[in-house]
Structure formats: structure tokens, C-alpha cells
Design an enzyme around this catalytic site. Structure first.
Site, PDB file in Angstrom:
ATOM      1  N   GLU A   1       0.805  -1.228   0.000  1.00 28.28           N
ATOM      2  CA  GLU A   1       0.000   0.000   0.000  1.00 28.28           C
ATOM      3  C   GLU A   1       0.838   1.280   0.000  1.00 28.28           C
ATOM      4  OE1 GLU A   1      -2.729  -0.412   3.267  1.00 28.28           O
ATOM      5  OE2 GLU A   1      -3.515  -2.315   2.530  1.00 28.28           O
TER       6      GLU A   1
ATOM      7  N   GLU B   1      -6.164 -10.751  -0.998  1.00 22.88           N
ATOM      8  CA  GLU B   1      -6.960 -10.492   0.205  1.00 22.88           C
ATOM      9  C   GLU B   1      -8.449 -10.422  -0.125  1.00 22.88           C
ATOM     10  OE1 GLU B   1      -5.519  -7.175   2.515  1.00 22.88           O
ATOM     11  OE2 GLU B   1      -3.429  -7.525   1.940  1.00 22.88           O
TER      12      GLU B   1
END
Length: 331
Positions: A134, A241
Site C-alpha cells: 500500500e 486479500e
């Protein structure tokens, strides 16, 4: 759960491994589901910096070892998650003893020491790592997220992280991992970052697409467009995810005690379409991981609305297969 239900990982054995995110509790409470339906594991939090290395010189491997040992005992692949992230990195990593900010060289030295100690413990049992997580900004036009890694090291921190992990684990596949991967503006930033790393000869082997979706967004057209865009980079892709919330992020409702029939159908339909697309890209996709095992334990409970239950996974709160499960195994 009926023993007659088809195994999920066996249904996909000719396509890619099927993984689940687990923690020190769910490897026990969800053991039956994990053994029957999954052949890959990711530690939900137990391999993050703050969990493994909360203080300088102090490591806490107990929970990560539990997950590692479970995976090894049941012949499952193990994904490493994650070395460099703006969250769940303890403050000591960035501070001198007097509280001032560390130098660029010292921060890189601390990262290198951490990586080498973790890799030394788990070795090749971890077949791939989410090296950087991220790093791209998604709320503004800014390219990279403001983090202490960026502030202290500069933009090269991403490249340096991959080089450090590659040196410690030369046989592991190394991934850049991010969310909102199908949002057009962020997709371009992720693409730019990974393309630049590749062009600069950085040892990056794949892109991790988190795929935290909901039953309304992203559109399937954007999902297809995104997968095609990332595949064009010539690297491997992993769905890292995945879950499909029954609420949009903006939905503040708290009144539901169970998902509606419409929610169940929309969720099943999107899971089916997505897995069909994943199968079509099996030469590029080499892993699909769900962020959880069953609806009784999901990070989306209480997020983003406190006190609210969500039902984003393939198995219900009683660990029974949902409609989405049947849609993805019956192809």
C-alpha cells in the site's frame, strides 16, 4: 459441514492455489475448513513488523510459528505478509533513543536486519513475500502515500526494500501489494510504480491485488480492465486479500442480523464472474487468497461501521458453504 462437499482447492488444482488469511486463533477454530478447502495460508497480522519485532532486539515469533507449523504440517503453501507498510510498524524503527528521527542509513540497516532475521527463521517455507504494501496514495492526486519510509529514505525506499528481501530470500517470489486496484486513478499509479520498478531492474516478480470488493463495486468491466492492464506488465498476479462485502463503504446500516436474499445472490454472482475471469488468466495468476475463512471471523465486522456484522466470505457463520462457494466450484 458435510464431508460430501467438494474441496475448493482440489477444484482449482489445475489453475492456482487457493489461500486463506488466518491468525493464531482461526488455525484452531477453523482447522477443518482450512484442511479441506485451502492449500495456501497468509498470516493476517502475525508476520507484520509490529507483531514479530515490537521492540529493538526483541522478537516474538510464537504466533507466526504456529501458522508456519500448521501450513507445513498440512503441506500448504505459505505467503509472507508484509515487510514494509505504513501501518503496524513500531515507532522504535523510525526513532533514535533520544526520540529524534533516524537517518536514512540507519533505517535501511534496521529493515535489513529485520528482513534477514525473519527470513532466516522461515527460509524457503515462505514461498513469496508481500515486500511493500500500500505505498500508493488513493485519496488525492499525489503519487506515493506519505509515510515515514518515504520521508526518511525517499522514493527509493520501495526499490531498496525489494533488493534487501531479494538478497535475504533469493528463491522467493516478491510482490508489491495494494487495494483499490480496480479504481481507474489508483490503477494507473500502481501500474506506473510496478512498471518503473521493472524497468529499473528491481527484483519484483508480481503484483498482489487485494480485491476487497463489495456487491456493487467495482463493476465487472473495471475488474476485467484492471486484470488486463496488470497482466500486460509481464509479471505474475496474485489475488491476495479477497472478500466481497454485502455493504458499500458508504452504507451505514446496522439493522441487519443476516444477509438478504438479494445480497446473497449479488455476492454469489460476482464471486462466480471473478473466478471465471481468474481461471481465464491462469497463466498469469498463480494464487488466489481469501481474507479470512468463514463469516464468523472477518475484519469487516465493525469496519467501517462499529457494531455491524458483515458476511463477505465463502462459508457462513456456521462454517457451511454459501451460494458463492457452489458457484465457483461448479464450473
Amino acid at each position: 459441514m458435510s464431508c460430501q462437499v467438494q474441496s475448493l482447492w482440489e477444484a482449482y488444482k489445475d489453475f492456482f492455489p487457493i489461500g486463506a488469511a488466518v491468525n493464531a486463533e482461526t488455525v484452531k477454530t477453523h482447522e477443518e475448513l482450512l484442511i479441506k478447502h485451502f492449500n495456501s495460508l497468509t498470516a493476517e497480522n502475525e508476520m507484520k513488523f509490529s507483531s514479530l519485532h515490537p521492540q529493538d532486539g526483541v522478537y516474538e515469533f510464537k504466533d507466526a510459528d504456529l501458522i508456519h507449523d500448521f501450513a507445513k504440517r498440512h503441506n500448504m503453501k505459505l505467503r509472507g505478509h508484509t515487510f514494509v507498510w505504513h501501518n503496524q510498524t513500531p515507532e522504535w524503527v523510525f526513532k533514535n533513543e533520544d526520540g529524534t528521527s533516524v537517518s536514512r542509513d540507519l533505517l535501511l540497516e534496521r529493515l535489513k536486519a529485520h528482513v534477514h532475521d525473519v527470513v532466516k527463521r522461515y527460509g524457503n517455507d515462505v514461498y513469496c513475500w508481500d515486500v511493500v504494501n500500500e505505498a500508493v496514495e488513493d485519496k488525492t492526486a499525489q503519487y506515493l502515500r506519505d509515510t515515514k519510509w518515504l520521508e526518511i529514505i525517499g522514493e527509493s525506499y520501495i526499490q531498496k526494500a525489494f533488493e534487501i528481501v531479494n538478497q535475504a530470500a533469493p528463491e522467493a517470489m516478491l510482490f508489491y501489494n495494494d487495494y483499490n486496484e480496480c479504481v481507474p486513478e489508483k490503477r494507473e499509479k500502481i501500474y506506473k510504480l510496478v512498471r518503473t520498478l521493472k524497468e529499473n531492474g528491481v527484483p519484483i516478480h508480481g503484483i498482489g491485488l487485494q480485491c476487497h470488493w463489495n456487491i456493487f463495486n467495482p463493476s465487472f468491466d473495471e475488474i476485467q480492465r484492471s486484470l488486463e492492464k496488470y497482466a500486460s506488465l509481464g509479471l505474475k498476479i496474485q489475488i491476495t486479500e479477497m472478500d466481497i462485502s454485502v455493504f458499500t463503504f458508504e452504507d451505514q446500516r446496522r439493522d441487519l442480523t443476516e444477509p438478504t436474499a438479494e445480497m446473497i445472490e449479488k455476492q454469489a454472482s460476482l464471486y462466480a464472474k471473478a473466478f471465471k475471469l481468474f481461471r481465464e488468466y491462469k497463466d498469469v495468476i498463480n494464487g488466489v487468497t481469501l481474507w479470512g475463512v468463514a463469516d464468523d471471523k472477518t475484519w469487516l465486522d465493525d469496519f467501517p461501521v462499529r457494531g455491524r456484522k458483515n458476511w463477505p466470505l465463502l462459508f457462513d457463520v456456521e462454517h457451511n458453504p454459501k451460494e458463492a462457494f457452489y458457484r465457483i466450484v461448479q464450473f
